[in-house]
Every structure is written in structure tokens, then in C-alpha cells.
Design a protein around this motif. Structure first.
Motif, short mmCIF file in Angstrom:
data_model
loop_
_atom_site.label_atom_id
_atom_site.label_comp_id
_atom_site.label_asym_id
_atom_site.label_seq_id
_atom_site.Cartn_x
_atom_site.Cartn_y
_atom_site.Cartn_z
N GLY A 77 0.83 -1.19 0.00
CA GLY A 77 0.00 0.00 0.00
C GLY A 77 0.87 1.24 0.00
N PRO A 78 0.23 2.41 -0.11
CA PRO A 78 1.00 3.65 -0.17
C PRO A 78 1.46 4.09 1.22
CG PRO A 78 -1.33 4.14 -0.24
CD PRO A 78 -1.20 2.64 -0.27
N ILE A 79 2.52 4.88 1.23
CA ILE A 79 2.95 5.52 2.47
C ILE A 79 2.32 6.91 2.49
CG2 ILE A 79 5.12 6.40 1.49
CD1 ILE A 79 6.33 5.72 4.33
N LYS A 80 1.82 7.31 3.66
CA LYS A 80 1.14 8.60 3.80
C LYS A 80 1.76 9.37 4.96
CE LYS A 80 -3.15 6.44 2.31
NZ LYS A 80 -4.50 6.07 2.70
N VAL A 81 1.80 10.69 4.81
CA VAL A 81 2.36 11.56 5.85
C VAL A 81 1.34 12.65 6.15
CG1 VAL A 81 4.21 13.18 6.41
CG2 VAL A 81 4.72 11.15 5.07
N GLY A 82 1.17 12.93 7.44
CA GLY A 82 0.29 14.02 7.84
C GLY A 82 0.88 14.73 9.05
N TYR A 83 0.67 16.04 9.13
CA TYR A 83 1.13 16.82 10.28
C TYR A 83 0.36 18.13 10.35
CZ TYR A 83 3.99 19.24 6.76
OH TYR A 83 4.42 19.93 5.65
N ILE A 84 0.48 18.81 11.49
CA ILE A 84 -0.20 20.09 11.70
C ILE A 84 0.86 21.19 11.71
CG2 ILE A 84 -1.63 21.44 13.29
CD1 ILE A 84 -2.80 18.76 14.27
N THR A 85 0.61 22.23 10.93
CA THR A 85 1.51 23.38 10.85
C THR A 85 1.26 24.33 12.02
OG1 THR A 85 -0.02 24.61 9.46
CG2 THR A 85 1.59 23.21 8.32
N PRO A 86 2.18 25.27 12.27
CA PRO A 86 2.00 26.20 13.40
C PRO A 86 0.71 27.02 13.33
CG PRO A 86 4.26 26.28 12.65
CD PRO A 86 3.50 25.44 11.66
N ASP A 87 0.19 27.26 12.14
CA ASP A 87 -1.05 28.02 12.03
C ASP A 87 -2.30 27.13 12.16
OD1 ASP A 87 -0.94 26.72 9.60
OD2 ASP A 87 -0.98 28.53 8.38
N GLY A 88 -2.11 25.85 12.51
CA GLY A 88 -3.23 24.95 12.77
C GLY A 88 -3.76 24.20 11.57
N LYS A 89 -3.15 24.38 10.42
CA LYS A 89 -3.59 23.67 9.21
C LYS A 89 -3.00 22.27 9.19
CE LYS A 89 -4.15 27.83 6.45
NZ LYS A 89 -3.69 28.58 5.31
N THR A 90 -3.78 21.35 8.63
CA THR A 90 -3.31 19.98 8.49
C THR A 90 -2.76 19.78 7.09
OG1 THR A 90 -4.99 19.22 10.05
CG2 THR A 90 -3.97 17.56 8.66
N SER A 91 -1.59 19.19 7.01
CA SER A 91 -0.95 18.90 5.72
C SER A 91 -0.90 17.39 5.53
CB SER A 91 0.46 19.49 5.70
OG SER A 91 1.07 19.24 4.47
N HIS A 92 -1.32 16.92 4.36
CA HIS A 92 -1.32 15.49 4.03
C HIS A 92 -0.59 15.28 2.72
CE1 HIS A 92 -4.22 14.25 7.07
NE2 HIS A 92 -4.95 15.31 6.76
N ALA A 93 0.10 14.15 2.62
CA ALA A 93 0.75 13.77 1.37
C ALA A 93 0.75 12.25 1.27
CB ALA A 93 2.17 14.30 1.30
N GLU A 94 0.61 11.75 0.06
CA GLU A 94 0.68 10.32 -0.19
C GLU A 94 1.86 10.07 -1.11
OE1 GLU A 94 -2.10 7.01 -2.28
OE2 GLU A 94 -3.03 8.21 -0.70
N GLY A 95 2.64 9.06 -0.77
CA GLY A 95 3.85 8.78 -1.55
C GLY A 95 3.79 7.48 -2.29
N LEU A 96 4.93 6.91 -2.45
CA LEU A 96 5.10 5.70 -3.24
C LEU A 96 4.42 4.49 -2.63
CD1 LEU A 96 8.58 4.31 -2.51
CD2 LEU A 96 7.88 6.48 -1.61
N GLU A 97 4.22 3.51 -3.44
CA GLU A 97 3.62 2.24 -3.03
C GLU A 97 4.71 1.37 -2.41
OE1 GLU A 97 0.13 -0.38 -3.25
OE2 GLU A 97 0.34 1.73 -3.73
N LEU A 98 4.45 0.87 -1.21
CA LEU A 98 5.37 -0.04 -0.53
C LEU A 98 4.84 -1.45 -0.65
CD1 LEU A 98 6.07 2.00 2.73
CD2 LEU A 98 7.48 1.87 0.67
#
Length: 126
Positions: A77-98
Motif C-alpha cells: 500500500g501507499p505511504i502517507k504523511v500528515g502533520y499540523i503546521t504552526p497556524d493549525g492547518k493539516t498537511s497530508h501527502a501520499e507517496g510511493l507504493e510499498l
């Protein structure tokens, strides 16, 4: 007495050969060494990295810091990354298939404006 000495030597040689061959027996464990690098210029919170069947993360990661984590892939399946920035916004990204039995290193660069770069360095499955 000669027979006993020969038999003892032969048993010792067999035992040593088995010990030497044990690492070559085919038992192999596949791991990915992940390095998550915060290049956003800001402290991020609630970092989570999802990969097939599991996840890992940290409460915060300061600018320029690297989080290292080693994991084993089960399934695919894919690897996914998520985090919250200092201004409270959520950032998401999906990467390569593992896929199961991949091994090597994976660097994940967290860049400004919510961009994420995945840099795999995997060895071919044997």
C-alpha cells in the motif's frame, strides 16, 4: 582410542560447519530505515507516517530535525504523511507504493507549503 579421537574431531567439525551455515539458512528479515526531515522552517506537530498495516509518529519536530524510525512492511500500500503546521492547518501527502519484502532506506523531506518529497533507496528483493 584412535577411533574415538577421529569421531570426536568429526563431530566438532560438523558442529562448527552448522554454526557457520546458520546465517546462510535463508531466514531474512526485511526492514525500511526511514528518515523524516523537517525542512519546513517551522516546528510541526502531530506528525504521523502511515504505511501498510501500521503507523508511527511524534508529537513535534523542530525545524532541521530528523526523526529516524525502522519498520517492517506487511502487505502492500501507499505511504502517507500528515502533520499540523504552526497556524493549525493539516498537511497530508501520499507517496510511493510499498510492498512486502522491500528493504533499504526511505528519506521523507517535509518541505514548506505542505510539500513532501519521498526519496527511496531500496534494494531489490532477493
Amino acid at each position: 582410542m584412535k577411533y574415538f579421537a577421529f569421531k570426536s574431531w568429526r563431530m566438532t567439525a560438523t558442529f562448527l560447519a552448522l554454526i557457520i551455515m546458520l546465517p546462510l539458512s535463508g531466514c531474512k528479515s526485511y526492514w525500511i530505515a526511514a528518515h523524516i526531515v523537517n525542512q519546513t522552517g517551522e516546528t510541526i506537530r502531530e506528525l504521523e507516517v502511515d504505511y501498510p498495516t501500521a503507523s508511527f509518529g511524534t508529537n513535534s519536530l523542530v525545524p532541521g530535525a530528523t526523526m529516524d524510525y525502522r519498520f517492517k512492511i506487511r502487505g502492500s500500500g501507499p505511504i502517507k504523511v500528515g502533520y499540523i503546521t504552526p497556524d493549525g492547518k493539516t498537511s497530508h501527502a501520499e507517496g510511493l507504493e510499498l510492498v512486502e519484502e522491500q528493504q533499504g532506506e526511505l528519506t521523507i523531506l517535509l518541505l514548506s507549503h505542505g510539500k513532501v518529497e519521498f526519496q527511496p533507496s531500496f534494494k531489490p528483493a532477493s
